[in-house]
Design an enzyme around this catalytic site. Structure first.
Site, mmCIF file in Angstrom:
data_model
loop_
_atom_site.group_PDB
_atom_site.id
_atom_site.type_symbol
_atom_site.label_atom_id
_atom_site.label_comp_id
_atom_site.label_asym_id
_atom_site.label_seq_id
_atom_site.Cartn_x
_atom_site.Cartn_y
_atom_site.Cartn_z
ATOM 1 N N LYS A 173 -2.462 6.262 -4.517
ATOM 2 C CA LYS A 173 -3.835 7.056 -4.031
ATOM 3 C C LYS A 173 -3.542 8.229 -4.783
ATOM 4 C CE LYS A 173 -4.253 4.766 0.276
ATOM 5 N NZ LYS A 173 -2.841 4.855 0.951
ATOM 6 N N TYR A 217 2.550 10.175 -0.231
ATOM 7 C CA TYR A 217 4.052 9.736 0.786
ATOM 8 C C TYR A 217 5.593 9.617 0.197
ATOM 9 C CZ TYR A 217 -0.130 6.417 2.144
ATOM 10 O OH TYR A 217 -0.973 5.756 3.042
ATOM 11 N N ASP A 238 0.568 -1.323 0.239
ATOM 12 C CA ASP A 238 -0.087 0.022 -0.232
ATOM 13 C C ASP A 238 0.848 1.245 -0.086
ATOM 14 O OD1 ASP A 238 -2.952 1.380 0.162
ATOM 15 O OD2 ASP A 238 -1.799 2.209 1.303
ATOM 16 N N HIS A 241 -7.375 8.895 -2.029
ATOM 17 C CA HIS A 241 -7.724 9.367 -0.713
ATOM 18 C C HIS A 241 -7.965 10.078 0.178
ATOM 19 C CE1 HIS A 241 -2.788 8.706 1.163
ATOM 20 N NE2 HIS A 241 -3.735 8.663 2.436
HETATM 21 N N1 LIG Z 1 -5.531 6.275 3.758
HETATM 22 C C1 LIG Z 1 -5.160 7.055 4.075
HETATM 23 O O1 LIG Z 1 -5.210 7.871 4.508
HETATM 24 C C2 LIG Z 1 -3.810 6.294 5.622
HETATM 25 C C3 LIG Z 1 -3.269 6.429 6.537
HETATM 26 C C4 LIG Z 1 -2.267 6.366 7.147
HETATM 27 C C5 LIG Z 1 -2.322 5.055 7.358
HETATM 28 N N2 LIG Z 1 -2.859 4.530 5.639
HETATM 29 C C6 LIG Z 1 -1.455 3.060 5.346
HETATM 30 O O2 LIG Z 1 -2.073 2.278 6.302
HETATM 31 C C7 LIG Z 1 -0.157 1.983 6.572
HETATM 32 C C8 LIG Z 1 -0.366 1.994 8.237
HETATM 33 O O3 LIG Z 1 -0.562 2.753 9.296
HETATM 34 P P1 LIG Z 1 0.540 3.187 10.037
HETATM 35 O O4 LIG Z 1 1.683 3.634 8.840
HETATM 36 O O5 LIG Z 1 -0.247 4.545 10.511
HETATM 37 O O6 LIG Z 1 1.077 2.397 11.198
HETATM 38 P P2 LIG Z 1 0.446 1.049 11.621
HETATM 39 O O7 LIG Z 1 0.832 -0.061 11.471
HETATM 40 O O8 LIG Z 1 -0.538 1.123 12.337
HETATM 41 O O9 LIG Z 1 1.991 1.401 13.364
HETATM 42 C C9 LIG Z 1 3.565 1.838 12.110
HETATM 43 C C10 LIG Z 1 3.887 1.944 13.648
HETATM 44 O O10 LIG Z 1 3.962 1.108 14.361
HETATM 45 C C11 LIG Z 1 5.709 0.845 14.736
HETATM 46 N N3 LIG Z 1 6.063 -0.458 14.383
HETATM 47 C C12 LIG Z 1 5.350 -1.560 13.761
HETATM 48 N N4 LIG Z 1 5.166 -3.259 13.627
HETATM 49 C C13 LIG Z 1 5.932 -3.372 14.889
HETATM 50 C C14 LIG Z 1 5.873 -4.087 15.655
HETATM 51 N N5 LIG Z 1 5.917 -5.584 15.426
HETATM 52 N N6 LIG Z 1 6.375 -3.780 17.220
HETATM 53 C C15 LIG Z 1 6.428 -2.469 17.993
HETATM 54 N N7 LIG Z 1 6.043 -1.494 17.195
HETATM 55 C C16 LIG Z 1 6.034 -1.867 15.158
HETATM 56 C C17 LIG Z 1 6.440 1.601 13.410
HETATM 57 O O11 LIG Z 1 7.848 1.579 13.687
HETATM 58 P P3 LIG Z 1 8.394 0.843 13.436
HETATM 59 O O12 LIG Z 1 8.405 1.255 11.122
HETATM 60 O O13 LIG Z 1 9.640 1.770 13.554
HETATM 61 O O14 LIG Z 1 8.858 -0.251 13.158
HETATM 62 C C18 LIG Z 1 5.558 2.484 13.143
HETATM 63 O O15 LIG Z 1 5.943 3.282 14.582
HETATM 64 C C19 LIG Z 1 0.643 3.139 6.344
HETATM 65 O O16 LIG Z 1 1.873 2.573 5.863
HETATM 66 C C20 LIG Z 1 -0.090 3.425 4.527
HETATM 67 O O17 LIG Z 1 -0.059 2.693 4.207
HETATM 68 C C21 LIG Z 1 -3.403 5.239 4.989
#
Ligand SMILES: NC(=O)c1ccc[n+]([C@@H]2O[C@H](COP(=O)([O-])OP(=O)(O)OC[C@H]3O[C@@H](n4cnc5c(N)ncnc54)[C@H](OP(=O)(O)O)[C@@H]3O)[C@@H](O)[C@H]2O)c1
Length: 281
Positions: free
Chosen positions: A76, A51, A46, A109
């Site tokens: 997106k 990004y 994704d 998006h």
């Molecule tokens: N459509 C939208 O508007 C929208 C908005 C936000 C996000 N998204 C999508 O959703 C994806 C996920 O959301 P997100 O990036 O906000 O966050 P997330 O996946 O909920 O959390 C990521 C965070 O958690 C940490 N982490 C990941 N795995 C871990 C583990 N096993 N143990 C400890 N810490 C861990 C990561 O750090 P490290 O990287 O250091 O491991 C990072 O700080 C995004 O990357 C994006 O592709 C879409």
């Protein structure tokens, strides 16, 4: 539901792997992390124009050695490109950056909303018209939306000829958006869960720590599994190869109905603050 190649089936019959790899807030390590994810067995990536990592993500796709047809790639449309002609051009630009000749899923998006234009509904309708045209041209296998809560979904459905196949929304313990999720599912969409770990904010929640300990898993694994048991599609992001592997190792345990209910009952927490009515973009 037993592996990273298990799929949900979209309304048009396209199969979508049930866990995606998130790439938000990762430019520098986007190529290495995406490559690590593909090596770990993720087949669904994704990304998004905003990004600023479509090029490194594309590099990883090409370097992975995995057949293009075995990967599921989403990007997106950013808000600055809403509208008919601008969307068509933005799609081409994303394909160019990813160095792909087709996408698996293209998402709007964020919906246009009243704070950005009084014509928000017409703008969303024009954007969607371009999505339908791209879909009909065969250059994308599925089209969808992101962050369309009930009022935006309701309005879009008045003019859409093709019902979006996916709605990608914030969904994690502490923030479940039940009305949006239910309406999306009722319309036949797969609901993708963004920030399944609350962008990291849920990882130290005491209730989640206690439940995760009882299953002998990490809170991250518990959150990913909880999304799956709600029939949503989680997309955990990490830059660490170990955590990338860990976040997909969620098929060896099942959360009981009682623990699901406990997690569902958490008060609002970990909300990103991003809301389709209130964003300055
Ligand atoms: N459509 C939208 O508007 C929208 C908005 C936000 C996000 N998204 C999508 O959703 C994806 C996920 O959301 P997100 O990036 O906000 O966050 P997330 O996946 O909920 O959390 C990521 C965070 O958690 C940490 N982490 C990941 N795995 C871990 C583990 N096993 N143990 C400890 N810490 C861990 C990561 O750090 P490290 O990287 O250091 O491991 C990072 O700080 C995004 O990357 C994006 O592709 C879409």
């Amino acid at each position: 539901m037993n592996s990273l190649t298990t799929t949900y089936t979209l309304a048009n019959g396209v199969e979508i792997p049930i866990i995606g790899f998130g790439t938000w807030q990762n430019i520098e390590q986007a190529e290495s992390a995406t490559l690590a994810a593909i090596k770990a067995g993720y087949r669904h990536i994704d990304t998004a124009a905003i990004y600023e990592n479509e090029e490194p993500v594309g590099n990883a796709i090409h370097a992975s050695g995995v057949d293009r047809k075995d990967l599921f790639i989403t990007t997106k449309l950013w808000n600055a490109e809403r509208g008919y002609e601008t969307t068509l051009a933005a799609f081409d630009e994303s394909l160019r950056k990813l160095r792909l000749d087709y996408l698996d899923l293209y998402l709007v998006h964020w919906p246009a909303h009243a704070l950005v234009s009084e014509n928000w509904a017409a703008i969303n309708a024009q954007t969607w018209l371009a999505f339908e045209e791209i879909y009909n041209s065969g250059r994308v296998r599925a089209i969808g939306i992101s962050n369309f809560s009930v009022p935006y979904l309701t309005e879009l459905m008045k003019t859409a000829r093709i019902t979006p196949m996916v709605n990608q929304v914030e969904f994690h313990p502490g923030y479940m958006q039940p009305e949006t999720v239910q309406m999306s599912k009722d319309l036949g969409m797969v609901v993708e869960a963004w920030s399944p770990l609350g962008s990291g904010a849920m990882l130290h929640d005491p209730t989640l720590v206690e439940i995760a300990d009882a299953y002998g898993v990490s809170v991250a694994q518990l959150c990913v599994r909880w999304c799956l048991q709600h029939q949503t599609l989680p997309m955990p992001k990490s830059v660490s190869p170990e955590r990338i592997v860990q976040n997909a190792d969620v098929f060896g345990f099942e959360i009981s109905a009682e623990d699901m209910a406990k997690i569902d009952a958490l008060p609002e927490s970990g909300f990103s603050g991003l809301h389709p009515d209130r964003n300055p973009f």
